[in-house]
Write an enzyme that holds these catalytic residues in place. Sequence first.
Site, PDB file in Angstrom:
ATOM      1  CB  CYS A  79      -0.945   0.015   1.197  1.00 42.71           C
ATOM      2  SG  CYS A  79      -2.094  -1.358   1.178  1.00 42.71           S
TER       3      CYS A  79
ATOM      4  CG  HIS B 242      -3.339   3.477   1.963  1.00 46.17           C
ATOM      5  ND1 HIS B 242      -3.797   3.116   0.716  1.00 46.17           N
ATOM      6  CD2 HIS B 242      -3.425   2.363   2.736  1.00 46.17           C
ATOM      7  CE1 HIS B 242      -4.130   1.836   0.742  1.00 46.17           C
ATOM      8  NE2 HIS B 242      -3.924   1.360   1.953  1.00 46.17           N
TER       9      HIS B 242
ATOM     10  CG  ASN C 102      -6.757  -0.879   1.011  1.00 40.59           C
ATOM     11  OD1 ASN C 102      -6.028  -0.447   0.121  1.00 40.59           O
ATOM     12  ND2 ASN C 102      -6.286  -1.356   2.145  1.00 40.59           N
TER      13      ASN C 102
HETATM   14  N1  COA Z   1     -18.844  -8.534   8.558  1.00 43.24           N
HETATM   15  C1  COA Z   1     -19.299  -8.765   9.808  1.00 43.24           C
HETATM   16  N2  COA Z   1     -18.501  -9.066  10.820  1.00 43.24           N
HETATM   17  C2  COA Z   1     -17.186  -9.131  10.586  1.00 43.24           C
HETATM   18  C3  COA Z   1     -16.634  -8.906   9.301  1.00 43.24           C
HETATM   19  C4  COA Z   1     -17.533  -8.602   8.272  1.00 43.24           C
HETATM   20  N3  COA Z   1     -17.126  -8.354   7.016  1.00 43.24           N
HETATM   21  N4  COA Z   1     -15.306  -9.046   9.371  1.00 43.24           N
HETATM   22  C5  COA Z   1     -15.002  -9.342  10.630  1.00 43.24           C
HETATM   23  N5  COA Z   1     -16.133  -9.398  11.371  1.00 43.24           N
HETATM   24  C6  COA Z   1     -16.273  -9.694  12.793  1.00 43.24           C
HETATM   25  C7  COA Z   1     -15.106 -10.465  13.349  1.00 43.24           C
HETATM   26  O1  COA Z   1     -15.294 -11.847  13.113  1.00 43.24           O
HETATM   27  C8  COA Z   1     -15.172 -10.111  14.806  1.00 43.24           C
HETATM   28  O2  COA Z   1     -16.146 -10.912  15.421  1.00 43.24           O
HETATM   29  P1  COA Z   1     -15.911 -11.516  16.888  1.00 43.24           P
HETATM   30  O3  COA Z   1     -15.753 -10.324  17.765  1.00 43.24           O
HETATM   31  O4  COA Z   1     -17.147 -12.302  17.106  1.00 43.24           O
HETATM   32  O5  COA Z   1     -14.657 -12.329  16.750  1.00 43.24           O
HETATM   33  C9  COA Z   1     -15.678  -8.673  14.802  1.00 43.24           C
HETATM   34  O6  COA Z   1     -16.283  -8.470  13.517  1.00 43.24           O
HETATM   35  C10 COA Z   1     -14.597  -7.634  15.029  1.00 43.24           C
HETATM   36  O7  COA Z   1     -13.486  -7.946  14.205  1.00 43.24           O
HETATM   37  P2  COA Z   1     -12.201  -7.044  14.214  1.00 43.24           P
HETATM   38  O8  COA Z   1     -11.210  -7.619  13.256  1.00 43.24           O
HETATM   39  O9  COA Z   1     -11.753  -6.794  15.608  1.00 43.24           O
HETATM   40  O10 COA Z   1     -12.811  -5.704  13.619  1.00 43.24           O
HETATM   41  P3  COA Z   1     -12.150  -4.285  13.485  1.00 43.24           P
HETATM   42  O11 COA Z   1     -12.998  -3.285  14.162  1.00 43.24           O
HETATM   43  O12 COA Z   1     -10.679  -4.299  13.800  1.00 43.24           O
HETATM   44  O13 COA Z   1     -12.291  -4.008  11.910  1.00 43.24           O
HETATM   45  C11 COA Z   1     -10.915  -4.044   9.940  1.00 43.24           C
HETATM   46  C12 COA Z   1     -11.662  -4.861  10.997  1.00 43.24           C
HETATM   47  C13 COA Z   1     -10.153  -4.982   9.041  1.00 43.24           C
HETATM   48  C14 COA Z   1     -11.925  -3.252   9.159  1.00 43.24           C
HETATM   49  C15 COA Z   1      -9.926  -3.076  10.634  1.00 43.24           C
HETATM   50  O14 COA Z   1      -9.214  -3.770  11.624  1.00 43.24           O
HETATM   51  C16 COA Z   1      -8.934  -2.447   9.700  1.00 43.24           C
HETATM   52  O15 COA Z   1      -9.273  -1.654   8.857  1.00 43.24           O
HETATM   53  N6  COA Z   1      -7.639  -2.722   9.901  1.00 43.24           N
HETATM   54  C17 COA Z   1      -6.528  -2.042   9.284  1.00 43.24           C
HETATM   55  C18 COA Z   1      -6.421  -2.260   7.834  1.00 43.24           C
HETATM   56  C19 COA Z   1      -5.230  -1.503   7.317  1.00 43.24           C
HETATM   57  O16 COA Z   1      -4.957  -0.379   7.650  1.00 43.24           O
HETATM   58  N7  COA Z   1      -4.447  -2.111   6.511  1.00 43.24           N
HETATM   59  C20 COA Z   1      -3.256  -1.462   6.054  1.00 43.24           C
HETATM   60  C21 COA Z   1      -3.286  -1.227   4.630  1.00 43.24           C
HETATM   61  S1  COA Z   1      -3.718  -2.677   3.721  1.00 43.24           S
END
Ligand code: COA
Length: 336
Positions: free
Chosen positions: A123, A263, A293
Amino acid sequence: MRVFQGGKRLPLRSRITGTGSYAPENVLTNFDLEKKVDTSDEWITERTGIKERRIARDTETTSDLCLEASKKALQAAHLKPGEIELIIVATMSGDMPMPSTASLLQKKLHAKNAAAFDLNAACSGFLYGLSVADNFIKGGTFRKILLVGAEVMSKFIDWQDRSTCVLFGDGAGAVILEKTTGQRGILSTRLFSDGNLWDFICLPGGGSQYPPSSKTLKNKLHFIKMKGNETFKIAVRTLEKLVVDTLRKNNIKLSELAMLIPHQANLRIIKATAERLNLPMSKVAVNLERYGNTSSASIPIALDEVVRKGRIKKNDYVLLEAFGAGLTWASALIRW
Ligand code: COA
């Protein structure tokens, strides 16, 4: 290298003289994803800010996306393909491991006088590419460079994994960099990496560690894996420091910044960074609700949109920042 004018030393710089972007026509909405995996528009919107993303056709490749974005950037810079001396494509989802997507783009664009290579910093790839291009120009090796950030992420995603398939999209953004003198242009680029955290975001299969085999396919190693929550926390902390340090090193106050182009990974990361910096969201470019993204393509697509909408003007200070797999992070400060 410096140029003299009227007894004064003028710094030799590179300047972006044209931008262009392209995204495939096919739109995949959160509601479409509700039918594929156990997710909801509400969850995706709340946790990421994304509403829809573009998905390439089966036959559409990364170099095809590059071509469309590059044609627009060339047109904006009033250049012909034959005038380009170097093509850099920042990508992690190229057409094939070899040759480079930049070489395939050179062929499609008929840019017969250009050298060509790919660069992979995930990224952060576009900003790594900007730094490389800037230094080639400042060092006098090339005068006109085409830099493209392009990804077809959709072909590297496990469409059964709700934690990743809702996040990514396909697209390309291109810029032309040209030699210039004076105060406008790229003022600074800063690049960082921490390979200890390589497994936070990775695509482990298909390389020399896990060459393609029935086992890598069965274990889904050819798909993107991400430790989303861990990445999220590091991203917010890192990006705030990156912006503050970049401005400080260049003696620019936050109040002097006309636009921050981050980004586009997650709206919560973008808002948290802006909040920590005390930067109004009106000065932050956001388009991830429409593209998701797009990895190395996200910054040049957002840049092209703000340029074409007239949101940045001559002499404005514009800061670009990225964070992604590697881990890598990078910034670029531009006087537009
Ligand atoms: N729909 C519904 N629920 C979902 C889901 C989806 N698409 N994806 C994950 N979940 C659930 C998980 O299973 C988890 O459930 P649980 O609590 O029962 O285990 C819950 O939602 C929370 O998951 P979590 O991963 O903690 O969510 P989050 O708030 O961290 O959001 C992202 C997830 C990926 C959106 C977020 O962490 C993110 O954007 N991360 C950084 C990405 C990034 O910057 N990357 C760098 C560049 S690539």
